[in-house]
Design an enzyme around this catalytic site. Structure first.
Site, PDB file in Angstrom:
ATOM      1  N   GLU A 106      10.361  -3.878  -1.458  1.00  0.00           N
ATOM      2  CA  GLU A 106      10.500  -5.322  -1.644  1.00  0.00           C
ATOM      3  C   GLU A 106       9.341  -5.868  -2.455  1.00  0.00           C
ATOM      4  O   GLU A 106       8.354  -5.182  -2.710  1.00  0.00           O
ATOM      5  CB  GLU A 106      10.568  -6.026  -0.283  1.00  0.00           C
ATOM      6  CG  GLU A 106       9.312  -5.848   0.556  1.00  0.00           C
ATOM      7  CD  GLU A 106       9.443  -6.400   1.967  1.00  0.00           C
ATOM      8  OE1 GLU A 106      10.555  -6.426   2.515  1.00  0.00           O
ATOM      9  OE2 GLU A 106       8.409  -6.816   2.519  1.00  0.00           O
ATOM     10  N   HIS A 154       7.485 -10.114  -3.177  1.00  0.00           N
ATOM     11  CA  HIS A 154       7.478 -11.530  -2.797  1.00  0.00           C
ATOM     12  C   HIS A 154       6.242 -12.193  -3.375  1.00  0.00           C
ATOM     13  O   HIS A 154       5.361 -11.511  -3.916  1.00  0.00           O
ATOM     14  CB  HIS A 154       7.525 -11.708  -1.277  1.00  0.00           C
ATOM     15  CG  HIS A 154       6.854 -10.605  -0.528  1.00  0.00           C
ATOM     16  ND1 HIS A 154       5.509 -10.371  -0.582  1.00  0.00           N
ATOM     17  CD2 HIS A 154       7.373  -9.638   0.260  1.00  0.00           C
ATOM     18  CE1 HIS A 154       5.214  -9.320   0.165  1.00  0.00           C
ATOM     19  NE2 HIS A 154       6.329  -8.854   0.681  1.00  0.00           N
ATOM     20  N   HIS A 171      -0.587  -9.074   0.229  1.00  0.00           N
ATOM     21  CA  HIS A 171      -0.921  -8.342   1.450  1.00  0.00           C
ATOM     22  C   HIS A 171      -2.306  -7.731   1.286  1.00  0.00           C
ATOM     23  O   HIS A 171      -2.676  -7.328   0.192  1.00  0.00           O
ATOM     24  CB  HIS A 171       0.014  -7.138   1.672  1.00  0.00           C
ATOM     25  CG  HIS A 171       1.423  -7.436   1.948  1.00  0.00           C
ATOM     26  ND1 HIS A 171       1.877  -7.779   3.190  1.00  0.00           N
ATOM     27  CD2 HIS A 171       2.507  -7.401   1.153  1.00  0.00           C
ATOM     28  CE1 HIS A 171       3.187  -7.937   3.143  1.00  0.00           C
ATOM     29  NE2 HIS A 171       3.594  -7.721   1.898  1.00  0.00           N
ATOM     30  N   HIS A 210       6.683  -2.856  -3.529  1.00  0.00           N
ATOM     31  CA  HIS A 210       5.875  -2.011  -2.658  1.00  0.00           C
ATOM     32  C   HIS A 210       6.725  -1.420  -1.534  1.00  0.00           C
ATOM     33  O   HIS A 210       7.738  -1.997  -1.133  1.00  0.00           O
ATOM     34  CB  HIS A 210       4.677  -2.780  -2.086  1.00  0.00           C
ATOM     35  CG  HIS A 210       5.062  -4.001  -1.312  1.00  0.00           C
ATOM     36  ND1 HIS A 210       5.433  -5.177  -1.922  1.00  0.00           N
ATOM     37  CD2 HIS A 210       5.150  -4.221   0.013  1.00  0.00           C
ATOM     38  CE1 HIS A 210       5.718  -6.085  -0.994  1.00  0.00           C
ATOM     39  NE2 HIS A 210       5.558  -5.517   0.194  1.00  0.00           N
ATOM     40  N   CYS A 239      -1.970  -5.140   8.564  1.00  0.00           N
ATOM     41  CA  CYS A 239      -1.548  -5.893   7.392  1.00  0.00           C
ATOM     42  C   CYS A 239      -1.889  -7.364   7.619  1.00  0.00           C
ATOM     43  O   CYS A 239      -1.487  -7.949   8.629  1.00  0.00           O
ATOM     44  CB  CYS A 239      -0.041  -5.717   7.191  1.00  0.00           C
ATOM     45  SG  CYS A 239       0.622  -6.654   5.816  1.00  0.00           S
TER      46      CYS A 239
END
Length: 151
Positions: free
Chosen positions: A65, A67, A71, A105, A119
């Site tokens: 995915e 976005h 992270h 990723h 995370c």
């Protein structure tokens, strides 16, 4: 959790914490993944970020995915591989991974033990985008990425 200052979570061993629910990574059918759990360790109105622990079972993988939010990841246990953009990295405990905005990723536990990692993400974040067939074709032009995604 109400406040980071007045909360203490003792370890329950094996990367579990007392009072912290171990949940499925995502709703079944929401996106392709295999053998991933998550725990939300620190979150609350007084934080602008959330710290979560993910564990990918041996042979498992997170969703491929991308976005808008970024992270910050630190590997705690096990070893595996991670795709970040157009790079594939072997990862082990204490490695740090930064995943920039809008970057494809995925994490994979490719050895006989789980891959566990912390995370940190924004408390308010956008929903992930899954790759289209065209996105996958573009990624798989690189034989290293094609091999990673098919493992």
């Amino acid at each position: 959790m109400s406040s980071l200052i007045d909360v203490f979570r003792s370890t329950a061993g094996d990367f579990r914490w007392n009072g912290v629910a171990c949940l499925s990574y995502k709703d079944e059918g929401a996106a392709p993944f295999c053998g991933v759990s998550r725990q939300s360790l620190f979150a609350g109105a007084d934080l602008s970020c959330e710290l979560r622990y993910f564990e990918v079972a041996s042979g498992g993988f997170s969703t491929l995915e991308r976005h808008k939010h970024v992270h910050a990841v630190i590997i705690l246990c096990g070893s595996g591989r991670v795709l970040v953009g157009r790079e594939v990295f072997d990862v082990k405990p204490h490695d740090l991974i930064a995943i920039p905005s809008w970057t494809w990723h995925q994490f994979r536990a490719v050895h006989q033990s789980p891959l566990g990692f912390l995370c940190m993400v924004n408390a308010e974040r956008d929903r992930p985008q899954l790759p289209t067939a065209d996105d996958l074709a573009a990624l798989c032009v690189d034989s290293r990425i094609a091999a990673f995604l098919s493992s």
